[in-house]
Design a protein around this motif. Structure first.
Motif, PDB file in Angstrom:
ATOM      1  N   ARG A 128      11.215 -10.081  57.519  1.00  0.00           N
ATOM      2  CA  ARG A 128      11.243 -11.463  57.063  1.00  0.00           C
ATOM      3  C   ARG A 128      11.362 -11.519  55.538  1.00  0.00           C
ATOM      4  N   GLY A 129      10.548 -10.717  54.854  1.00  0.00           N
ATOM      5  CA  GLY A 129      10.582 -10.730  53.394  1.00  0.00           C
ATOM      6  C   GLY A 129      11.874 -10.200  52.816  1.00  0.00           C
ATOM      7  N   ALA A 130      12.484  -9.250  53.513  1.00  0.00           N
ATOM      8  CA  ALA A 130      13.708  -8.611  53.005  1.00  0.00           C
ATOM      9  C   ALA A 130      14.926  -9.515  53.076  1.00  0.00           C
ATOM     10  N   GLN A 131      14.758 -10.726  53.626  1.00  0.00           N
ATOM     11  CA  GLN A 131      15.851 -11.700  53.579  1.00  0.00           C
ATOM     12  C   GLN A 131      16.095 -12.196  52.149  1.00  0.00           C
ATOM     13  N   ALA A 141      11.696  -3.937  41.811  1.00  0.00           N
ATOM     14  CA  ALA A 141      11.316  -2.531  41.886  1.00  0.00           C
ATOM     15  C   ALA A 141      10.268  -2.305  42.973  1.00  0.00           C
ATOM     16  N   PHE A 142       9.251  -3.178  43.040  1.00  0.00           N
ATOM     17  CA  PHE A 142       8.252  -3.036  44.101  1.00  0.00           C
ATOM     18  C   PHE A 142       8.897  -3.176  45.478  1.00  0.00           C
ATOM     19  N   ALA A 143       9.799  -4.137  45.616  1.00  0.00           N
ATOM     20  CA  ALA A 143      10.482  -4.309  46.895  1.00  0.00           C
ATOM     21  C   ALA A 143      11.297  -3.071  47.260  1.00  0.00           C
ATOM     22  N   ALA A 144      11.930  -2.462  46.268  1.00  0.00           N
ATOM     23  CA  ALA A 144      12.707  -1.250  46.519  1.00  0.00           C
ATOM     24  C   ALA A 144      11.808  -0.107  46.991  1.00  0.00           C
ATOM     25  N   LEU A 145      10.592  -0.011  46.430  1.00  0.00           N
ATOM     26  CA  LEU A 145       9.664   1.017  46.904  1.00  0.00           C
ATOM     27  C   LEU A 145       9.303   0.779  48.368  1.00  0.00           C
ATOM     28  N   GLY A 146       9.100  -0.492  48.736  1.00  0.00           N
ATOM     29  CA  GLY A 146       8.833  -0.795  50.136  1.00  0.00           C
ATOM     30  C   GLY A 146      10.003  -0.434  51.028  1.00  0.00           C
ATOM     31  N   ALA A 147      11.209  -0.704  50.544  1.00  0.00           N
ATOM     32  CA  ALA A 147      12.404  -0.361  51.316  1.00  0.00           C
ATOM     33  C   ALA A 147      12.523   1.150  51.483  1.00  0.00           C
ATOM     34  N   ALA A 148      12.213   1.905  50.433  1.00  0.00           N
ATOM     35  CA  ALA A 148      12.270   3.370  50.531  1.00  0.00           C
ATOM     36  C   ALA A 148      11.259   3.885  51.552  1.00  0.00           C
ATOM     37  N   GLU A 149      10.066   3.290  51.579  1.00  0.00           N
ATOM     38  CA  GLU A 149       9.071   3.682  52.582  1.00  0.00           C
ATOM     39  C   GLU A 149       9.579   3.361  53.988  1.00  0.00           C
ATOM     40  N   ASP A 154      12.307   4.805  59.222  1.00  0.00           N
ATOM     41  CA  ASP A 154      13.483   4.509  60.041  1.00  0.00           C
ATOM     42  C   ASP A 154      14.724   4.551  59.164  1.00  0.00           C
ATOM     43  N   PRO A 155      15.403   5.696  59.062  1.00  0.00           N
ATOM     44  CA  PRO A 155      16.561   5.832  58.173  1.00  0.00           C
ATOM     45  C   PRO A 155      17.704   4.877  58.486  1.00  0.00           C
ATOM     46  N   GLU A 156      17.687   4.278  59.667  1.00  0.00           N
ATOM     47  CA  GLU A 156      18.763   3.359  60.052  1.00  0.00           C
ATOM     48  C   GLU A 156      18.378   1.894  59.843  1.00  0.00           C
ATOM     49  N   HIS A 157      17.261   1.642  59.192  1.00  0.00           N
ATOM     50  CA  HIS A 157      16.801   0.257  59.047  1.00  0.00           C
ATOM     51  C   HIS A 157      17.737  -0.500  58.098  1.00  0.00           C
ATOM     52  N   ARG A 158      18.506  -1.417  58.668  1.00  0.00           N
ATOM     53  CA  ARG A 158      19.590  -2.061  57.925  1.00  0.00           C
ATOM     54  C   ARG A 158      19.076  -2.940  56.786  1.00  0.00           C
ATOM     55  N   ALA A 159      18.051  -3.760  57.054  1.00  0.00           N
ATOM     56  CA  ALA A 159      17.562  -4.666  56.020  1.00  0.00           C
ATOM     57  C   ALA A 159      17.011  -3.902  54.823  1.00  0.00           C
ATOM     58  N   ALA A 160      16.322  -2.804  55.083  1.00  0.00           N
ATOM     59  CA  ALA A 160      15.777  -1.997  53.992  1.00  0.00           C
ATOM     60  C   ALA A 160      16.893  -1.355  53.185  1.00  0.00           C
ATOM     61  N   ARG A 161      17.906  -0.853  53.876  1.00  0.00           N
ATOM     62  CA  ARG A 161      19.016  -0.217  53.157  1.00  0.00           C
ATOM     63  C   ARG A 161      19.784  -1.235  52.312  1.00  0.00           C
ATOM     64  N   LEU A 162      20.026  -2.413  52.848  1.00  0.00           N
ATOM     65  CA  LEU A 162      20.725  -3.437  52.059  1.00  0.00           C
ATOM     66  C   LEU A 162      19.908  -3.847  50.848  1.00  0.00           C
ATOM     67  N   LEU A 163      18.603  -3.946  51.026  1.00  0.00           N
ATOM     68  CA  LEU A 163      17.749  -4.328  49.905  1.00  0.00           C
ATOM     69  C   LEU A 163      17.806  -3.290  48.794  1.00  0.00           C
ATOM     70  N   ILE A 164      17.744  -2.015  49.156  1.00  0.00           N
ATOM     71  CA  ILE A 164      17.722  -0.977  48.128  1.00  0.00           C
ATOM     72  C   ILE A 164      19.106  -0.797  47.496  1.00  0.00           C
ATOM     73  N   ILE A 165      20.171  -1.052  48.250  1.00  0.00           N
ATOM     74  CA  ILE A 165      21.522  -1.054  47.660  1.00  0.00           C
ATOM     75  C   ILE A 165      21.639  -2.153  46.621  1.00  0.00           C
ATOM     76  N   ASP A 166      21.158  -3.349  46.968  1.00  0.00           N
ATOM     77  CA  ASP A 166      21.217  -4.465  46.020  1.00  0.00           C
ATOM     78  C   ASP A 166      20.361  -4.189  44.792  1.00  0.00           C
ATOM     79  N   TYR A 167      19.203  -3.549  45.010  1.00  0.00           N
ATOM     80  CA  TYR A 167      18.365  -3.192  43.866  1.00  0.00           C
ATOM     81  C   TYR A 167      19.100  -2.250  42.920  1.00  0.00           C
ATOM     82  N   ALA A 168      19.689  -1.204  43.458  1.00  0.00           N
ATOM     83  CA  ALA A 168      20.387  -0.221  42.614  1.00  0.00           C
ATOM     84  C   ALA A 168      21.511  -0.878  41.824  1.00  0.00           C
ATOM     85  N   ALA A 169      22.203  -1.820  42.458  1.00  0.00           N
ATOM     86  CA  ALA A 169      23.312  -2.502  41.773  1.00  0.00           C
ATOM     87  C   ALA A 169      22.824  -3.403  40.652  1.00  0.00           C
TER      88      ALA A 169
END
Length: 339
Positions: A128-131, A141-149, A154-169
């Protein structure tokens, strides 16, 4: 090497009621007047689930934290931060630090809790939060740490991966100034979360330059915040180019943020500076600081709220208590690493 003390959870338990962990204390007595905050409850969830099985009593604390964070979230994923002592929210949902820390706590619970329902609840709340997305560097940065955890679980977790991609960008380009490589004009608060998130994102995305930039930036910060053989961290007023320490008042969150970041760096890089940094953070609480004074109550686990130029603020609020508990958790794991 002096033995690393174990984290003691007595004061945290005393500060916690059925709604949450009180934000403030008068010395060691919980102060309900200012209520609770999501920032602290996210930290509670990190500390309570980081060591599955360490303290079974912490499962109850984690449950309270998960319930609090669930109530803090709007359906959009934005997050309230402040609840009064009657259990009423007093602010509106936003995507500031509380949102980012909430995702950090939820991702940590999903990856590390040994309680099935807690993991499931954390995953639902994380999704819900990753929307949402935030414009604020530390919230991101804190959100990205949560996404990395979450991705560690779950390496296939789509919402987490999209969040961390957006963070890096979104990360600002390097300043190109070796004397001040920091991506902001001043050091402010929870500084080490910025390089820690770069390291985490670099590892997840297999982006070697980003990972190395995080390591280099953390090494610079650790050097900048070390003086006379001990940590001398950035004060509340911040620190800019050319400003020398010691400066006050120093907050425990700066020390625990360094310990968090050094622990992550040590997981991907063999340089001994990272375990040394964790030990220095633990030593700061034991008295290896600019006043030579302990910054925690070693009988109850309460953390003292600030290091001033002439005294220690001996109020034992939630943030400071969680800072010492988190730091000692890391230090325990690295206590056997040779210096």
């Amino acid at each position: 090497m002096t033995a690393i003390p174990e984290p003691i959870f007595d004061h945290l338990l005393r500060m916690t009621d059925r709604r949450g962990t009180f934000e403030h204390a008068r010395i060691a007595v919980p102060d309900p007047e200012h209520g609770y905050c999501t920032d602290d409850m996210a930290r509670v969830l990190v500390v309570a689930t980081r060591e599955p099985g360490l303290q079974r009593t912490l499962n109850g604390v984690a449950r309270i934290a998960l319930q609090f964070l669930n109530g803090a979230q709007a359906l959009t994923g934005a997050c309230r931060n402040r609840m009064n002592s009657n259990g009423n929210w007093v602010d509106e949902p936003a995507v500031e630090d509380a949102w980012g820390r909430s995702l950090w706590g939820l991702g940590t619970a999903a990856a590390r809790s040994d309680v099935v329902w807690a993991r499931q609840s954390a995953i639902l709340q994380f999704e819900r939060g990753a929307q949402e997305r935030s414009p604020w560097p530390r919230a991101k940065a804190f959100a990205a740490l949560g996404a990395a955890e979450m991705l560690a679980f779950d390496p296939e977790h789509r919402a987490a991966r999209l969040l961390i991609i957006d963070y890096a960008a979104s990360i600002a380009e390097s300043t190109g100034d070796p004397s001040w490589p920091w991506p902001e004009p001043r050091l402010t608060y929870a500084n080490a979360v910025l390089p820690e998130a770069m390291i985490a994102a670099g590892v997840v995305l297999e982006d070697g330059p980003l990972r190395q930039r995080g390591l280099d930036l953390l090494a610079w910060l650790l050097d900048t915040e070390t003086s006379g053989g001990h940590l001398s961290v950035t004060p509340v007023a911040g620190r800019g180019p050319g400003e020398k320490g010691p400066a006050f008042d120093q907050q425990p969150i700066e020390v625990s943020s360094l310990a968090d970041a050094c622990a992550r760096a040590a997981s991907v890089d063999s340089d001994p500076m990272w375990p040394d940094g964790i030990r220095a953070a633990a030593a700061w609480f034991e008295g290896a600081n600019d006043l030579g004074q302990p910054m925690w109550d070693s009988d109850t686990g309460g953390g003292f709220d600030g290091l001033h130029a002439d005294r220690v603020n001996r109020n034992q609020g939630a943030e400071s208590t969680l800072a010492v508990l988190s730091t000692l958790q890391h230090a325990q794991r690295f206590s056997a690493v040779p210096q």
